[in-house]
Design a protein around this motif. Structure first.
Motif, mmCIF file in Angstrom:
data_model
loop_
_atom_site.group_PDB
_atom_site.id
_atom_site.type_symbol
_atom_site.label_atom_id
_atom_site.label_comp_id
_atom_site.label_asym_id
_atom_site.label_seq_id
_atom_site.Cartn_x
_atom_site.Cartn_y
_atom_site.Cartn_z
ATOM 1 N N ALA A 83 -9.666 -10.239 4.708
ATOM 2 C CA ALA A 83 -8.384 -9.557 4.905
ATOM 3 C C ALA A 83 -7.639 -9.343 3.592
ATOM 4 C CB ALA A 83 -7.522 -10.374 5.873
ATOM 5 N N GLY A 84 -6.825 -8.304 3.577
ATOM 6 C CA GLY A 84 -6.056 -7.943 2.390
ATOM 7 C C GLY A 84 -4.581 -8.248 2.576
ATOM 8 N N GLY A 85 -3.789 -7.199 2.751
ATOM 9 C CA GLY A 85 -2.360 -7.378 2.959
ATOM 10 C C GLY A 85 -1.559 -7.061 1.722
ATOM 11 N N HIS B 130 -0.765 0.021 -0.351
ATOM 12 C CA HIS B 130 -0.801 -0.943 -1.451
ATOM 13 C C HIS B 130 -1.229 -0.230 -2.737
ATOM 14 C CE1 HIS B 130 -0.726 -3.402 2.143
ATOM 15 N NE2 HIS B 130 -1.913 -2.943 2.510
ATOM 16 N N VAL C 280 -2.198 -8.882 -2.330
ATOM 17 C CA VAL C 280 -3.496 -8.795 -3.014
ATOM 18 C C VAL C 280 -3.320 -8.491 -4.501
ATOM 19 C CG1 VAL C 280 -5.666 -7.514 -3.109
ATOM 20 C CG2 VAL C 280 -4.674 -8.123 -0.901
ATOM 21 N N ASN D 17 -5.076 1.101 -2.733
ATOM 22 C CA ASN D 17 -5.367 1.134 -1.291
ATOM 23 C C ASN D 17 -4.265 1.876 -0.546
ATOM 24 O OD1 ASN D 17 -5.509 -1.533 1.252
ATOM 25 N ND2 ASN D 17 -6.066 0.610 1.405
ATOM 26 N N GLU E 60 -9.600 -2.417 3.492
ATOM 27 C CA GLU E 60 -9.310 -3.781 3.942
ATOM 28 C C GLU E 60 -9.575 -4.011 5.419
ATOM 29 O OE1 GLU E 60 -5.181 -4.636 3.006
ATOM 30 O OE2 GLU E 60 -4.413 -3.188 4.426
ATOM 31 N N HIS E 61 -9.875 -2.978 6.179
ATOM 32 C CA HIS E 61 -10.032 -3.163 7.623
ATOM 33 C C HIS E 61 -11.452 -3.513 8.056
ATOM 34 C CE1 HIS E 61 -6.164 -0.575 8.349
ATOM 35 N NE2 HIS E 61 -5.901 -1.750 7.838
ATOM 36 N N ASP F 72 -3.204 -1.878 -5.467
ATOM 37 C CA ASP F 72 -4.628 -2.157 -5.231
ATOM 38 C C ASP F 72 -5.432 -0.868 -5.110
ATOM 39 O OD1 ASP F 72 -3.674 -4.800 -4.799
ATOM 40 O OD2 ASP F 72 -3.352 -4.308 -2.691
#
Lengths: 474, 474
Positions: free
Chosen positions: B149-151, B381, B154, B386, B427-428, B384
């Motif tokens: 997992a990210g979030g 994000h 990161v 992302n 990240e998923h 990142d």
């Protein structure tokens, strides 16, 4: 057959890039002269495609392939065996900088680049590539990744694994995996990158890597700290982590005996804390993103509160760059000081930081019981729980008598590290030197998992056979 | 056979901990209701040994095993298929905190611990466990590790992989691998840990983990920044990384359209920058190890120099904790705002940060050409690389007509991410939803490596079959 292979390799790479065993002699002995190998040929491919072609030719000839970077490894991982069956792949010509991407803070380099060059390329781009170790002037980034090198900046930036985002690898099938992704996040499958990193050339040949870059610090502050006990040093470390956060970039332990050895072997070198009675010292480095003034202020605030909390006995703060370099010189001279003082036994162990005090107390006592008078030269990366726990001969004895106890003494040290939840090779890897030890310290389940992976990626056991994991003959 | 297996599982775990497919219905549908499965049984083992026993029984019965944490995944990775052949392993009872080691800055927890609980245990010990994501109140640490997992943290602390030091895993053979090492450095073999992390239960079942802890920041500062262009935001990010270093703990992008959507869907929520004309905004968070005063000073220095360098159009600096929370609420409300506005197409892509501007410009233009009028809700994000690159229906059209274009539109977005050196799942993860796409975006060499590893560790393809990597029937 091997004459045929030699000629085939010459056709592939050009005769000038294929050497006989005699010509390749410097590559066939490891750094400490412990291992000496023989090969069919040593080859110097210039491109990833050439590496892949070499692998395919070797596979077709059922010939083992050993890859070598700067030949600075300590475990014999890059030295072929004495059978003379292998081809040695040298990556010195695979040394291009492929891409500097400052917006992405990444650098893509080929495996044969010298670490020092990689650091310099990053610096020229206004960035930091933080991997730093004694051999940086001759080790290669490919070797660093193959062995997951550590060094003095792991505390803040992680080891080689944590500094890489992507890899290019030639597989045991002679295919090229292009995994050179400059992505901080990518959850599209198994983590092949981290599997190849640290596999010491036994699963594939790393030919290039995309590495993380960081901002260059604006200022640094360095101090040599004196502690009344190792427990105090560990408590100070916790205090420093809270106070400095990610600005804490080094915390290198040195015992009083190490400082005494440095004084003895480098009488014209720095002589900090003459006459000090403290048993432990540490080199502390802060890296600051703001300014010299800010670095100094932060440093003094955290050291000041540590004095108030009695987490520190004394501190020598470098007042200039030369003073800071002199303090670092102490740490950097440790290897050479030991060499000058005669051979000793070197252990590269790690334990949880919470076990450091117990490990050192227990192991020191155990060795004194079984090998009275041996001298401890303990230093290393306390912030990572990684000690270079070295043991020299008793002054009542000789180096030779001491080295005769190598097996028994090693067993005690390794068993103790293992019993304290630790590792028998924190940063030096396994190579051929420690491969047998894994039978003792790894569970059968873990060894089975490792063998399954080895067999899956290299079913004929042709990539650096006999290193990292012992596999049954296919 | 399956009746016999059900009874065997009841004997093993106690009848109260084995459910039928009907009883387990809530676990058999994924969060978005996209996938609905059937099982022989859903089991709730309480110990690692029980998990291992369940695996051994399933293997003996040639029965697939699907593991599930908090059932918050977005790719259907934890939902069994509809065949009803599998056993679902739920780890809600495997939720003990095994060890808090503040001297080592580590925490050892079982896989079924809720992420929020892990964060709270760390905080109670005076430490930070930084993994943070929307589902933290119900997702489990086992699921976080299984999916890497990210979030939002990161940028500073890395994803779940980088936050873990050791794992305990039940293998496909029903063995227990105890790799719960609290070591920052351990180079004694292949990196099994990182292979299991992110493998979504297809290589083994993670039952516990030793996680890294960090000092709690002493102060934080938050601002919402306005940018004249996405390129300016990317340049600002580089400036902020240099100025804040590791104190930069979040940089979350929101387009002007996202802010407008938030205003529309949350009319009583925060309304920053009313009437602003800038197209892009970002939430910036600084975490400071020193003091509130120091955080504020640093923040203002870096923002001030950014204004001077024209890297910033406007800034709204939170003056209090409630103001900071209100700014974060914007970011956190994005999912719900989109839900209220009707279904849209969601893409979790990453590209190198240096490619962000080109990716967004190219993809936006391409979609307008092929699907005129679709609305872009791009956020995520940025630090990142992302982006949650989401696409809603044209106001001239309907949600239903829009969703009918899902396959064609997805192909354009994914192809564009891939062409910009990016990932189609930042990240998923892959799960069952994206497993087919890997055929298009992974090289045959990489797919072959993944299949070799899958086959090596799970030769009968019983662990979460059909997820992450498609394998031929054994």
């Amino acid at each position: 057959m091997s004459q045929g292979l030699f000629a085939t390799l010459q056709t592939l790479l050009g005769a000038g890039h294929v050497q006989s065993s005699e010509e390749a002699a410097p590559y066939l002995t490891d750094r400490h002269g412990r291992y000496v190998g023989q090969v069919i040929a040593a080859v110097h491919p210039a491109t990833t495609e050439e590496v892949a072609a070499v692998v395919r030719v070797c596979v077709a000839n059922d010939t083992p392939i050993v890859v070598q970077g700067g030949n600075t490894g300590l475990m014999g991982g890059a030295t072929p065996d004495a059978s003379g069956r292998a081809v040695l792949v040298l990556l010195d010509r695979l040394n291009r900088v492929r891409c500097v991407d400052t917006d992405n803070d990444t650098l893509t380099v080929e495996a044969g680049c010298i670490l020092h060059t990689v650091q310099a390329v990053a610096r020229d781009a206004g960035r930091l590539f933080p991997l730093s170790l004694g051999a940086e002037g001759s080790c290669t980034i490919g070797g660093n990744l193959g062995t997951n090198a550590g060094g003095t900046a792991v505390l803040r930036y992680g080891n080689a694994r944590e500094l890489s985002l992507g890899l290019e690898v030639v597989t045991a099938q002679g295919d090229i995996w292009n995994g050179l992704r400059g992505l901080r996040k990518d959850n599209t499958g198994y983590d092949l990158r981290d599997l190849f990193i640290g596999s010491e050339g036994t699963l594939g040949i790393i030919t290039a890597a995309t590495l993380k870059l960081f901002p260059l610090p604006k200022a640094q502050a360095t101090a040599l700290l004196a502690f009344d006990s190792l427990a105090q040093a560990v408590k100070f470390l916790s205090h420093a982590r809270a106070g400095f956060g990610a600005s804490l970039t080094a915390f290198e332990l040195l015992s009083a005996d190490c400082l005494a050895l440095l004084r003895e072997q480098f009488p014209h070198g720095p002589q900090p804390f003459p006459g000090a009675s403290q048993p432990w010292f540490a080199l502390l480095e802060l890296s600051d993103n703001h300014s010299e003034h800010h670095a100094r202020e932060t440093f003094e605030a955290v050291l000041g509160s540590a004095f108030e909390l009695e987490l520190l006995a004394d501190a020598l703060i470098a007042q200039s760059l030369p003073q800071s370099e002199a303090l670092w010189q102490l740490r950097e001279n440790m290897s050479e000081a030991q060499k000058r003082a005669g051979r000793n036994m070197k252990y590269d162990i790690s334990v949880p930081i919470s076990q450091i005090v117990a490990f050192v107390a227990h192991t020191d006592a155990l060795l004194q019981t079984h090998f009275p008078g041996v001298r401890h030269f303990t230093f290393g990366h306390l912030g990572d729980g990684n000690l270079h726990y070295n043991v020299a001969h008793s002054l009542d004895s000789t180096v030779e008598a001491h080295m005769a106890n190598y097996a028994a003494l090693s067993l005690l040290v390794h068993d103790s590290a293992h019993a304290h939840g630790g590792s028998i090779s924190a940063e030096h890897g396994v190579g051929q030197r420690k491969v047998g030890l894994l039978q003792r310290y790894k569970s059968p389940v873990e060894l089975d998992l490792m063998r399954r992976i080895k067999h899956a990626l290299d079913p004929n056991n042709l990539l650096n056979p006999g290193k990292v994991v012992e596999v049954p003959n296919p």
